[in-house]
Structure formats: C-alpha cells, structure tokens
Design a protein around this motif. Structure first.
Motif, PDB file in Angstrom:
ATOM      1  N   LEU A   8     -24.174   6.517   0.765  1.00 27.01           N
ATOM      2  CA  LEU A   8     -22.753   6.471   0.209  1.00 27.01           C
ATOM      3  C   LEU A   8     -22.659   6.112  -1.188  1.00 27.01           C
ATOM      4  O   LEU A   8     -22.178   6.810  -1.994  1.00 27.01           O
ATOM      5  N   ALA A   9     -23.372   4.844  -1.571  1.00 26.34           N
ATOM      6  CA  ALA A   9     -23.385   4.398  -2.865  1.00 26.34           C
ATOM      7  C   ALA A   9     -24.597   3.263  -2.639  1.00 26.34           C
ATOM      8  O   ALA A   9     -25.048   3.087  -1.637  1.00 26.34           O
ATOM      9  N   TYR A  13     -24.538   2.718   3.435  1.00 28.28           N
ATOM     10  CA  TYR A  13     -24.707   3.700   4.322  1.00 28.28           C
ATOM     11  C   TYR A  13     -23.894   3.946   5.407  1.00 28.28           C
ATOM     12  O   TYR A  13     -23.491   3.032   6.007  1.00 28.28           O
ATOM     13  N   ASP A  14     -23.784   5.102   5.917  1.00 28.29           N
ATOM     14  CA  ASP A  14     -23.013   5.788   6.889  1.00 28.29           C
ATOM     15  C   ASP A  14     -24.260   5.850   7.852  1.00 28.29           C
ATOM     16  O   ASP A  14     -25.371   6.214   7.839  1.00 28.29           O
ATOM     17  N   VAL A  15     -24.141   5.249   9.392  1.00 22.80           N
ATOM     18  CA  VAL A  15     -25.006   5.216  10.303  1.00 22.80           C
ATOM     19  C   VAL A  15     -24.571   6.505  11.357  1.00 22.80           C
ATOM     20  O   VAL A  15     -23.496   6.440  11.772  1.00 22.80           O
ATOM     21  N   LEU A  16     -25.449   7.550  11.369  1.00 21.61           N
ATOM     22  CA  LEU A  16     -25.056   8.634  12.432  1.00 21.61           C
ATOM     23  C   LEU A  16     -26.210   8.656  13.658  1.00 21.61           C
ATOM     24  O   LEU A  16     -27.330   8.343  13.392  1.00 21.61           O
ATOM     25  N   LEU A  17     -25.481   8.750  14.625  1.00 22.85           N
ATOM     26  CA  LEU A  17     -26.318   8.925  15.727  1.00 22.85           C
ATOM     27  C   LEU A  17     -26.094  10.298  16.482  1.00 22.85           C
ATOM     28  O   LEU A  17     -24.798  10.762  16.610  1.00 22.85           O
ATOM     29  N   GLN A  76     -30.952   9.516   4.147  1.00 23.99           N
ATOM     30  CA  GLN A  76     -30.603  10.738   3.282  1.00 23.99           C
ATOM     31  C   GLN A  76     -29.915  10.338   2.042  1.00 23.99           C
ATOM     32  O   GLN A  76     -29.011   9.204   2.250  1.00 23.99           O
ATOM     33  N   ASP A  77     -30.038  10.733   1.096  1.00 23.64           N
ATOM     34  CA  ASP A  77     -29.595  10.253  -0.312  1.00 23.64           C
ATOM     35  C   ASP A  77     -28.132  10.681  -0.350  1.00 23.64           C
ATOM     36  O   ASP A  77     -27.210   9.992  -0.884  1.00 23.64           O
ATOM     37  N   THR A  78     -27.658  11.831   0.063  1.00 23.91           N
ATOM     38  CA  THR A  78     -26.405  12.248   0.026  1.00 23.91           C
ATOM     39  C   THR A  78     -26.136  12.964   1.311  1.00 23.91           C
ATOM     40  O   THR A  78     -26.813  13.422   1.996  1.00 23.91           O
TER      41      THR A  78
END
Length: 82
Positions: A8-9, A13-17, A76-78
């Motif tokens: 995010l910055a 980070y967002d953590v996705l499952l 992932q950067d974006t």
C-alpha cells in the motif's frame, strides 16, 4: 491456502488469502530496528482463524520472516482493482 501481500505504501501491506483481504502487515520503527506486525482485520475466535494465525496479532523481526510465516507469501507492489 495462498497468501499474497499487496504493498500500500512503504512498510504497509494488505494480506490477502485466496483473493480476500484478511489482515494488514505493517512495519514499526526505524528500518534497521523495525518490527513487522501482522494483524487480522476481523476478531475471530482462535479456532476460526486462518492458519498460521493463532491470535489476532503476530510480530516479526523482518518482512522476510513474516512472508515465510505466511507460507512464502508473494509480494505485489501495487494493488490491481477490477
């Protein structure tokens, strides 16, 4: 279960499952002494938490340590919307 980290910055980070945001991963402190905290976004009883979570927050000494704990989560950067 497949975890992915979307930046995010710097230090956040967002953590996705399986494509769903379930937690945040945030850096605290100066870069050379930073800790990283993974925190679930929803308060769940321990038996309902996704592995490897056993409590709402877990702290790590580095981003790499957190990634490994999450089963080698892909960075992932974006964030891609759509």
């Amino acid at each position: 279960m497949t975890y992915r980290l979307f930046r995010l910055a710097p230090g956040s980070y967002d953590v996705l499952l399986n494509g769903v945001i379930i937690a945040s991963l945030v850096q605290s402190g100066p870069t050379n002494d930073a800790t990283w905290t993974a925190e679930l976004l929803v308060d769940l009883p321990p038996e309902e938490m996704p592995a490897p979570f056993t409590k709402a927050e877990h702290t790590f000494g580095s981003l790499e340590e957190a990634r490994q704990w999450l089963g080698g989560a892909e960075l992932q950067d974006t964030k891609i919307h759509g």
